[in-house]
Design an enzyme around this catalytic site. Structure first.
Site, short mmCIF file in Angstrom:
data_model
loop_
_atom_site.label_atom_id
_atom_site.label_comp_id
_atom_site.label_asym_id
_atom_site.label_seq_id
_atom_site.Cartn_x
_atom_site.Cartn_y
_atom_site.Cartn_z
N ASP A 201 -4.54 30.12 -31.10
CA ASP A 201 -5.21 29.47 -29.96
C ASP A 201 -6.70 29.68 -30.15
O ASP A 201 -7.12 30.28 -31.14
CB ASP A 201 -4.70 30.05 -28.62
N GLY A 227 -8.75 30.13 -33.58
CA GLY A 227 -9.27 29.02 -34.36
C GLY A 227 -9.26 27.73 -33.58
O GLY A 227 -9.07 27.73 -32.35
N ASP A 228 -9.43 26.63 -34.32
CA ASP A 228 -9.55 25.31 -33.71
C ASP A 228 -8.54 24.40 -34.40
O ASP A 228 -8.63 24.18 -35.61
CB ASP A 228 -10.99 24.81 -33.95
N PHE A 229 -7.57 23.88 -33.62
CA PHE A 229 -6.53 23.09 -34.29
C PHE A 229 -7.02 21.73 -34.78
O PHE A 229 -6.27 21.01 -35.43
CB PHE A 229 -5.23 23.03 -33.49
N HIS A 247 0.24 16.64 -25.02
CA HIS A 247 -0.06 15.85 -23.80
C HIS A 247 -1.51 16.02 -23.31
O HIS A 247 -1.95 15.27 -22.46
CB HIS A 247 0.96 16.13 -22.68
N ASP A 248 -2.22 17.01 -23.86
CA ASP A 248 -3.63 17.18 -23.48
C ASP A 248 -4.55 16.16 -24.15
O ASP A 248 -5.74 16.11 -23.82
CB ASP A 248 -4.14 18.57 -23.89
N GLU A 275 7.62 19.19 -24.39
CA GLU A 275 6.85 18.27 -23.54
C GLU A 275 7.76 17.68 -22.47
O GLU A 275 8.99 17.68 -22.61
CB GLU A 275 6.28 17.11 -24.37
N GLU A 302 1.12 11.79 -20.75
CA GLU A 302 2.54 12.03 -21.05
C GLU A 302 3.06 10.80 -21.78
O GLU A 302 2.49 9.71 -21.64
CB GLU A 302 3.34 12.28 -19.76
N1 SAH Z 1 1.27 26.47 -24.92
C1 SAH Z 1 0.80 27.09 -23.69
C2 SAH Z 1 -0.64 26.67 -23.31
C3 SAH Z 1 -0.82 25.19 -23.06
S1 SAH Z 1 -2.45 24.80 -22.42
C4 SAH Z 1 1.74 26.79 -22.54
O1 SAH Z 1 2.55 25.88 -22.63
O2 SAH Z 1 1.65 27.46 -21.52
C5 SAH Z 1 -3.26 24.18 -23.85
C6 SAH Z 1 -3.69 25.27 -24.82
O3 SAH Z 1 -4.38 24.64 -25.90
C7 SAH Z 1 -4.66 26.26 -24.20
O4 SAH Z 1 -4.16 27.57 -24.37
C8 SAH Z 1 -5.96 26.04 -24.97
O5 SAH Z 1 -6.74 27.20 -25.16
C9 SAH Z 1 -5.45 25.49 -26.30
N2 SAH Z 1 -6.46 24.70 -27.00
C10 SAH Z 1 -7.25 23.73 -26.50
N3 SAH Z 1 -8.07 23.24 -27.44
C11 SAH Z 1 -7.80 23.94 -28.58
C12 SAH Z 1 -8.32 23.88 -29.92
N4 SAH Z 1 -9.27 23.01 -30.24
N5 SAH Z 1 -7.79 24.73 -30.85
C13 SAH Z 1 -6.80 25.61 -30.51
N6 SAH Z 1 -6.26 25.70 -29.25
C14 SAH Z 1 -6.76 24.87 -28.30
#
Ligand code: SAH
Length: 340
Positions: A201, A227-229, A247-248, A275, A302
């Site tokens: 994360d 890190g950064d995905f 979904h984000d 999801e 979604e």
């Molecule tokens: N999987 C967890 C959190 C979901 S919220 C659950 O279901 O409860 C979305 C997550 O994506 C957050 O924890 C956020 O920190 C992470 N996130 C957002 N952008 C990110 C990025 N660029 N790289 C890595 N993680 C990221």
């Protein structure tokens, strides 16, 4: 059956009035009124004194909360806790105090710009706060911790169902991509003593996961990686789990994340998304509500099962299974698409 005129009017009124209730409850939650009433009734003046509030204004809000059944008003402006406000106590095992405060803050303000989003398609959160949700959280550590706990609270019921529904046989290593506070990973590792895990994360988020792992006695089988995905994800695992991540994001970003997983995994590896899947119209499920929530907050959406299949295909994967859990989540499994 058709609603009567009055029923139609009051159904609309309830929706029109909703904005008030959010703030009534948030004020009580922020001030910790339920905590103060835990040992017995107090007058509104005593509550104002204890919370540094204006006595007249606080009394008038408490009177409304009593009308709503959140507190009970006794003679001489004394107030008592009720079974509903009991859940606003900080120490209640299923306390909703923090949720009430958090939702009435940055999220509430973002919803105020819903009309802007509908008019322009632009993300409401960015319009109101001048930055994306995740940038905002990186800038506001206190709210970020509330957000992480808020996500965990959404998951409490779902996690055991996810762990139960998926067959982990043949899987030795799991990466939870965007694993937040680590609750899901910890539950998987407890259920499968031979598995090893990585929680991936953002750097400011994974720090919190270490506590969960230690408390649950699985820290020796799990590492955390910040890190950064959009840059990449940890390499070489059998299973890449993404719960409430895709979904984000809109399609282009979603495909980037999935492509990084596809590239990083073992040749026999797989991706599993947890999801909510949008079902048939009018089916009364939570999908459409969460979909707008994603539109307003992170700027995602979604999707239907067919839409997930398209995302996978664009990332070089193919949807192999959609497993419905007893809760609201669906597990969408994908494996590398056969070479053309
Ligand atoms: N999987 C967890 C959190 C979901 S919220 C659950 O279901 O409860 C979305 C997550 O994506 C957050 O924890 C956020 O920190 C992470 N996130 C957002 N952008 C990110 C990025 N660029 N790289 C890595 N993680 C990221």
């Amino acid at each position: 059956m058709e609603p009567s005129d009055e029923e139609a009017e009051s159904a609309l009124d309830r929706m029109i009035d909703g904005y008030k209730d959010t703030q009534f409850v948030a004020v009580a939650a922020r001030l910790g009124i339920a905590d103060l009433l835990g040992d017995g009734p107090l007058t509104s003046d005593e509550l104002a004194d204890a919370t540094g509030s204006d006595p007249d204004a606080l009394y008038r809000v408490l009177r409304v909360l009593a009308v709503r059944g959140i507190f009970a008003e006794l003679p001489e402006r004394r107030f008592a806790i009720t079974p509903i406000s009991d859940r606003l106590r900080t120490q209640h095992p299923a306390s909703q105090r923090e949720i009430a405060v958090f939702d009435a803050g940055p999220w509430y303000r973002a919803y105020g710009a819903l009309a802007h989003t509908v008019a322009t398609g632009e993300n409401a959160f960015r319009h109101v706060h001048g930055m994306s949700l995740f940038e905002y959280l990186a800038d506001h550590p206190d709210e970020a911790r509330m957000f992480d706990r808020r996500m965990t609270s959404f998951s409490t019921a779902e996690i055991p169902q996810i762990v139960e529904a998926y067959d982990f046989s043949g899987v030795r290593t799991v990466v939870d991509v965007g694993g937040g506070e680590g609750r899901l990973m910890s539950a998987i590792l407890r259920a499968h003593p031979a598995l090893r895990g990585v929680i991936f994360d953002q750097p400011h988020v994974v720090g919190g996961a270490g506590n969960t792992l230690r408390q649950d006695g699985v820290a020796d089988r799990c590492t955390t990686v910040g890190g950064d995905f959009f840059e990449g994800v940890p390499e070489g695992a059998d299973l890449y789990l993404l719960k409430w991540i895709i979904h984000d994001w809109e399609d282009e970003d979603a495909v980037k994340i999935l492509s990084h997983c596809a590239r990083a995994m073992n040749p026999e590896g797989r991706v599993v998304l947890a999801e909510v899947v949008i079902g048939a119209p009018n089916s009364g499920d939570d999908g459409p509500l969460l979909d707008v929530h994603m539109m307003v907050l992170p700027g995602g959406r979604e999707r239907t099962e067919a839409e997930f299949a398209e995302l996978f295909a664009a990332a070089g994967l193919r949807l192999t299974r959609a497993i419905v859990t007893p809760g609201i989540m669906c597990l969408l499994e994908a494996k590398p698409a056969p070479a053309q």
